[in-house]
Design a protein around this motif. Structure first.
Motif, PDB file in Angstrom:
ATOM      1  N   ARG A   1       0.833  -1.205   0.000  1.00 57.03           N
ATOM      2  CA  ARG A   1       0.000   0.000   0.000  1.00 57.03           C
ATOM      3  C   ARG A   1       0.867   1.253   0.000  1.00 57.03           C
ATOM      4  N   GLN A   2       1.928   1.248   0.818  1.00 54.61           N
ATOM      5  CA  GLN A   2       2.818   2.401   0.889  1.00 54.61           C
ATOM      6  C   GLN A   2       3.493   2.663  -0.451  1.00 54.61           C
ATOM      7  N   ALA A   3       3.931   1.594  -1.100  1.00 52.73           N
ATOM      8  CA  ALA A   3       4.609   1.746  -2.397  1.00 52.73           C
ATOM      9  C   ALA A   3       3.670   2.360  -3.432  1.00 52.73           C
ATOM     10  N   ASN A   4       2.441   1.906  -3.444  1.00 50.80           N
ATOM     11  CA  ASN A   4       1.487   2.412  -4.437  1.00 50.80           C
ATOM     12  C   ASN A   4       0.845   3.721  -4.025  1.00 50.80           C
ATOM     13  N   ALA A   5       1.233   4.251  -2.861  1.00 51.49           N
ATOM     14  CA  ALA A   5       0.714   5.546  -2.424  1.00 51.49           C
ATOM     15  C   ALA A   5       1.715   6.668  -2.682  1.00 51.49           C
ATOM     16  N   VAL A   6       2.905   6.340  -3.203  1.00 56.83           N
ATOM     17  CA  VAL A   6       3.923   7.363  -3.462  1.00 56.83           C
ATOM     18  C   VAL A   6       3.413   8.332  -4.531  1.00 56.83           C
ATOM     19  N   ASN A   7       3.612   9.609  -4.280  1.00 63.65           N
ATOM     20  CA  ASN A   7       3.191  10.654  -5.216  1.00 63.65           C
ATOM     21  C   ASN A   7       4.115  10.631  -6.433  1.00 63.65           C
TER      22      ASN A   7
ATOM     23  N   PRO B   1       2.136   3.711  -8.996  1.00 67.42           N
ATOM     24  CA  PRO B   1       3.595   3.840  -8.996  1.00 67.42           C
ATOM     25  C   PRO B   1       4.352   2.558  -9.327  1.00 67.42           C
ATOM     26  N   VAL B   2       3.898   1.412  -8.791  1.00 72.10           N
ATOM     27  CA  VAL B   2       4.622   0.165  -9.061  1.00 72.10           C
ATOM     28  C   VAL B   2       4.588  -0.168 -10.545  1.00 72.10           C
ATOM     29  N   SER B   3       3.416  -0.101 -11.157  1.00 78.15           N
ATOM     30  CA  SER B   3       3.320  -0.405 -12.584  1.00 78.15           C
ATOM     31  C   SER B   3       4.064   0.639 -13.416  1.00 78.15           C
ATOM     32  N   PHE B   4       4.139   1.881 -12.915  1.00 80.90           N
ATOM     33  CA  PHE B   4       4.885   2.930 -13.629  1.00 80.90           C
ATOM     34  C   PHE B   4       6.366   2.575 -13.719  1.00 80.90           C
ATOM     35  N   LEU B   5       6.951   2.172 -12.605  1.00 80.10           N
ATOM     36  CA  LEU B   5       8.370   1.818 -12.604  1.00 80.10           C
ATOM     37  C   LEU B   5       8.637   0.587 -13.463  1.00 80.10           C
TER      38      LEU B   5
ATOM     39  N   LEU C   1      10.792  -2.064  -3.833  1.00 79.92           N
ATOM     40  CA  LEU C   1      11.941  -1.664  -3.021  1.00 79.92           C
ATOM     41  C   LEU C   1      12.341  -0.214  -3.292  1.00 79.92           C
ATOM     42  N   THR C   2      12.309   0.187  -4.571  1.00 83.40           N
ATOM     43  CA  THR C   2      12.661   1.564  -4.930  1.00 83.40           C
ATOM     44  C   THR C   2      11.691   2.549  -4.290  1.00 83.40           C
ATOM     45  N   LEU C   3      10.408   2.227  -4.337  1.00 90.84           N
ATOM     46  CA  LEU C   3       9.394   3.130  -3.791  1.00 90.84           C
ATOM     47  C   LEU C   3       9.402   3.165  -2.269  1.00 90.84           C
ATOM     48  N   LEU C   4       9.887   2.084  -1.647  1.00 90.15           N
ATOM     49  CA  LEU C   4       9.978   2.048  -0.183  1.00 90.15           C
ATOM     50  C   LEU C   4      11.307   2.603   0.324  1.00 90.15           C
ATOM     51  N   ASN C   5      12.197   2.949  -0.608  1.00 91.13           N
ATOM     52  CA  ASN C   5      13.498   3.498  -0.237  1.00 91.13           C
ATOM     53  C   ASN C   5      13.323   4.721   0.650  1.00 91.13           C
TER      54      ASN C   5
ATOM     55  N   CYS D   1       9.051  12.146  -1.304  1.00 87.07           N
ATOM     56  CA  CYS D   1       7.824  12.004  -2.085  1.00 87.07           C
ATOM     57  C   CYS D   1       6.668  11.698  -1.146  1.00 87.07           C
ATOM     58  N   SER D   2       6.015  12.736  -0.693  1.00 86.67           N
ATOM     59  CA  SER D   2       4.930  12.539   0.268  1.00 86.67           C
ATOM     60  C   SER D   2       3.854  11.646  -0.310  1.00 86.67           C
ATOM     61  N   PRO D   3       3.414  10.650   0.464  1.00 84.61           N
ATOM     62  CA  PRO D   3       2.414   9.715  -0.062  1.00 84.61           C
ATOM     63  C   PRO D   3       1.048  10.353  -0.214  1.00 84.61           C
ATOM     64  N   VAL D   4       0.286   9.805  -1.136  1.00 84.45           N
ATOM     65  CA  VAL D   4      -1.107  10.207  -1.283  1.00 84.45           C
ATOM     66  C   VAL D   4      -1.884   9.392  -0.263  1.00 84.45           C
ATOM     67  N   THR D   5      -2.352  10.034   0.783  1.00 80.72           N
ATOM     68  CA  THR D   5      -2.959   9.305   1.895  1.00 80.72           C
ATOM     69  C   THR D   5      -4.268   8.635   1.526  1.00 80.72           C
TER      70      THR D   5
END
Length: 307
Positions: free
Chosen positions: A12-18, A63-67, A80-84, A91-95
């Protein structure tokens, strides 16, 4: 890479990255397009919060599918990149996803004159005056009141505006262009003709440029459509509303995105059992061809004066 188990919260956190902030973090220049941003390196891709959409391929995601799609990563590398830690801090997450409310369509208020639009499209884009005047008189091109943008209007068969695309009239700096919110892409900027021929372009100025380059007394008999991008919706809308169209000529840009879109749209046309062909500008787009022709004519006139 060994298998890594991600918890549901990590996914969820990875796919919430702005994505807008992520791309800026990566140094990707972005172009404002209404409430969204376009990638400078690929104008067919727009991002908004944690969502992306490729208008050429007509697909999108998070975000995951984008990368995976644009950075060539596999699923584990992308997460892993998005959770870095650097990414998560910058990159503040979209809550929570914003509820999208479709805005009703309204044309931007018109200016009292079209002076700046005529000056820009005639002097800088070198459109044919007679062609431009025809579209202006039909209410298909005008100058907006607030910013003096050129507005290209798409109407339905009853003459009701259903779509509008704005383009800045500044000849300097980065160009501004966007589709007015609430627009119905099935009615994007077009001209309906009585013949069975439809010519399709990416941008309104490209459409007007080819007409300016090759127009004769019969140009109004043919149909023309600008996709305002590379979506198939305007093309399908034209084919649905005008069953007299039997032949489609795809006149998209002479670049990789244009070629990919041409192949995709050609398949769409063939599925309708219609004849389809393609015509490519010599330079990147039809306005570049038109401007090059104008420059050549100016050089010839100058040489004649010297001789």
């Amino acid at each position: 890479m060994p298998y890594i188990h991600f918890t549901e919260e990590q996914k969820r956190q990875a796919n919430a990255v702005n994505l807008v902030e992520f791309l800026r973090f990566k140094g990707e220049p972005l172009i404002r397009s209404g409430p969204e941003f376009r990638m400078s390196s690929n104008h067919s891709v727009t991002v908004h919060d944690n969502e992306w959409y490729d208008h050429a391929a007509e697909k999108g995601g998070g975000p995951v599918s984008f990368l995976k799609e644009f950075y060539g990563m596999n699923y584990q590398e992308a997460v892993l990149t998005l959770l870095n830690e650097d990414v998560s801090q910058l990159c503040s997450p979209v809550t929570k996803p914003k509820e999208k409310v479709k805005k009703s369509f309204e044309l931007p208020p018109a200016n009292d004159t079209n002076r700046r639009v005529f000056a820009y499209l005639l002097k800088h884009r070198h459109l044919d005056r007679e062609v431009l005047t025809t579209f202006v008189r039909q209410g298909l091109v005008y100058e907006d009141q607030k910013y003096h943008n050129a507005v290209f209007v798409g109407m339905d068969k009853d003459g009701t505006p259903r779509h509008a695309h704005k383009r800045s009239t500044n000849s300097q700096g980065k160009p501004f262009r966007m589709t007015v919110e609430g627009s119905d892409f099935r009615y994007a900027f077009h001209w309906p003709g009585a013949s069975g021929h439809l010519l399709v372009f990416e941008a309104p100025i490209d459409m007007l440029s080819l007409i300016s380059l090759y127009h004769d007394s019969d140009w109004k008999q043919h149909s023309y459509a600008a996709l305002c991008g590379t979506s198939s919706q305007p093309l399908l809308g034209m084919l649905e509303r005008y069953p007299n169209i039997k032949n489609v000529l795809l006149c998209l840009d002479n670049d990789e995105a244009g070629q990919l879109a041409t192949r995709r749209l050609a398949k769409v046309v063939r599925e309708k059992s219609l004849t389809v062909g393609a015509r490519v500008p010599v330079l990147k787009d039809w306005n570049e061809d038109l401007c090059a022709k104008f420059q050549q004519e100016q050089e010839v006139q100058y040489e004649q004066k010297l001789s």
